[in-house]
Design a protein around this motif. Sequence first.
Motif, PDB file in Angstrom:
ATOM      1  N   MET A 174      -5.246   5.056  -8.708  1.00 47.99           N
ATOM      2  CA  MET A 174      -4.092   4.306  -8.432  1.00 47.99           C
ATOM      3  C   MET A 174      -3.224   4.261  -9.704  1.00 47.99           C
ATOM      4  O   MET A 174      -3.680   4.508 -10.971  1.00 47.99           O
ATOM      5  CB  MET A 174      -4.558   2.788  -8.376  1.00 47.99           C
ATOM      6  N   THR A 197      -0.566   5.357  -4.798  1.00 49.04           N
ATOM      7  CA  THR A 197      -1.488   6.066  -4.982  1.00 49.04           C
ATOM      8  C   THR A 197      -1.231   7.531  -5.521  1.00 49.04           C
ATOM      9  O   THR A 197      -2.001   8.138  -6.210  1.00 49.04           O
ATOM     10  CB  THR A 197      -2.404   6.674  -3.593  1.00 49.04           C
ATOM     11  N   ARG A 198       0.173   7.825  -5.049  1.00 45.70           N
ATOM     12  CA  ARG A 198       0.750   8.973  -5.662  1.00 45.70           C
ATOM     13  C   ARG A 198       2.186   8.957  -5.756  1.00 45.70           C
ATOM     14  O   ARG A 198       2.813   8.262  -4.713  1.00 45.70           O
ATOM     15  CB  ARG A 198       0.327  10.261  -4.703  1.00 45.70           C
TER      16      ARG A 198
END
Length: 115
Positions: free
Chosen positions: A34, A98-99
């Motif tokens: 995260m 998350t990305r």
Amino acid sequence: QVQFVESGGGWVQPGGSLRLSCVASGFIFSSGTMSWYRQAPGKEREFVAGITLGGGITNYADSVKGRFTISRDNAKNTLYLQMNSLKSEDTALYYCNTRPGASSWGQGTQVTVSS
């Protein structure tokens, strides 16, 4: 449905501190890395800090290294960012995800550092 709810932002004077929180839902929070990102007015969104699924490895943008600390509580599906020694250049809208290429983003939480 993946959702992120960021909170904890506000106005603070230079040198002050804030603690941001991000509650995630709609996916297995404990399954991966995260990160926190931020976007200042007129600028691209940028990476701030990241933490692996177990919290064992963290990394930071050079601009915040030594001042910010990222952590997570997998039992609460919550990501944190402790921000100390804040500077005016930290003023931005802060997001968790998350990305960087994720399609779903929260509303973010505004951090304003000024005297």
